[in-house]
Design a protein around this motif. Sequence first.
Motif, PDB file in Angstrom:
ATOM      1  N   GLU A  23      44.094  42.644  40.011  1.00  0.00           N
ATOM      2  CA  GLU A  23      43.125  41.546  40.091  1.00  0.00           C
ATOM      3  C   GLU A  23      42.154  41.593  38.908  1.00  0.00           C
ATOM      4  O   GLU A  23      41.847  40.553  38.300  1.00  0.00           O
ATOM      5  CB  GLU A  23      42.349  41.654  41.401  1.00  0.00           C
ATOM      6  N   ILE A  24      41.692  42.788  38.575  1.00  0.00           N
ATOM      7  CA  ILE A  24      40.740  42.935  37.467  1.00  0.00           C
ATOM      8  C   ILE A  24      41.390  42.545  36.148  1.00  0.00           C
ATOM      9  O   ILE A  24      40.792  41.843  35.313  1.00  0.00           O
ATOM     10  CB  ILE A  24      40.218  44.389  37.411  1.00  0.00           C
ATOM     11  N   ARG A  25      42.620  42.988  35.924  1.00  0.00           N
ATOM     12  CA  ARG A  25      43.334  42.631  34.686  1.00  0.00           C
ATOM     13  C   ARG A  25      43.455  41.116  34.556  1.00  0.00           C
ATOM     14  O   ARG A  25      43.252  40.556  33.476  1.00  0.00           O
ATOM     15  CB  ARG A  25      44.735  43.259  34.684  1.00  0.00           C
ATOM     16  N   ASP A  26      43.787  40.462  35.652  1.00  0.00           N
ATOM     17  CA  ASP A  26      43.920  39.008  35.614  1.00  0.00           C
ATOM     18  C   ASP A  26      42.585  38.353  35.242  1.00  0.00           C
ATOM     19  O   ASP A  26      42.541  37.405  34.458  1.00  0.00           O
ATOM     20  CB  ASP A  26      44.401  38.507  36.974  1.00  0.00           C
ATOM     21  N   ARG A  27      41.503  38.875  35.768  1.00  0.00           N
ATOM     22  CA  ARG A  27      40.191  38.285  35.499  1.00  0.00           C
ATOM     23  C   ARG A  27      39.799  38.408  34.025  1.00  0.00           C
ATOM     24  O   ARG A  27      39.136  37.523  33.491  1.00  0.00           O
ATOM     25  CB  ARG A  27      39.127  38.919  36.395  1.00  0.00           C
TER      26      ARG A  27
END
Length: 346
Positions: A334-338
């Motif tokens: 999720e963090i990578r996508d953000r």
Amino acid sequence: MAPGTAFRGIERDRMDIVLTGIKPTGTLHIGNYVGAIRPAIAASVTPGVESYFFLADYHAIGGDAALVARSTLEIAASWLALGLDPDKVVFYRQSDIPEILELTWILTSVTAKGLMNRAHAYKAATAENTESGGDPDQAIMMNLYSYPILMAADILMFKAARVPVGRDQKQHVEMARDIAQRFNHHYGETFVLPDSVIRDEVATLPGLDGRKMSKSYGNIVPLFASEKELRKLIMKIKTNSLEPGQPKDTEDSSLYAIYRAFASPPETAAVRDRYAAGIGWGEMKQVLFERINAELAPARAEYERLIASPAHVEQLLLAGADKARAVSRLFIAEIRDRVGIRKLAR
């Protein structure tokens, strides 16, 4: 038990998540036990609380490598022997969670250098160099400078709402909060903002010489000293020159302070009466030895069993890492996508 199973019954965002890091840098002593270990283990069984305990071995890099490796086993065995239940908490080694290091770099990328410049440990090191007439940054390694970011990754990865720390670590939790706020402002609500938990009532035990018990003072009573060594060390605790039969004050007595940390209120009251009646120091030292030994003897036997079975301790830590990574793998995705690290085609 499948990874993460123990905590899937309650949604994580409805849990009170508490995270505790333990740096593997030496021998634990009885002050560590009464001040941090015992209350943390007791709190870990509180209903509605999801507890994370980790061995912060990345934080220990830079010292004696053999000591770090040995201390990792000893401290893991200590917490387990004292009653930490790996089936009821997430107990893992920091270095077994690769997502921690990935998050550390992501957080580094959004952390202002000025924030790191204000870290107490870094400021103290540069001030010492300046006072001696040298380069302010002489011999200061990046692991000291960036320590708060790695600690922020430890905390933020598992959405810890509460982080029990000593007062010397309070600023690091505040920095983690600042970093999380900055990230959330840029990329949307992602991280839980953590709060430090400072226990003002935590016992600080005096050591053999009357000063605060500390490895740096060389005045400790090791947590799992043998019965013979435990008695020998307690007999060395500094006292005054009052003779048996003379009433004694509990307020400035190291023996009484240590006894009170281990004893029940009725036991403590009984010893207070014996002080008033003039108990001899040798007798009081024997009373203290018997009380500490009674509490620690079963855990000492379990500790020795675990130390002799490092493969078993390793298995428990890896099982804990599986539970932790069931959370960290999903969250880092999720963090990578953000931050824009995404597959070109979905």
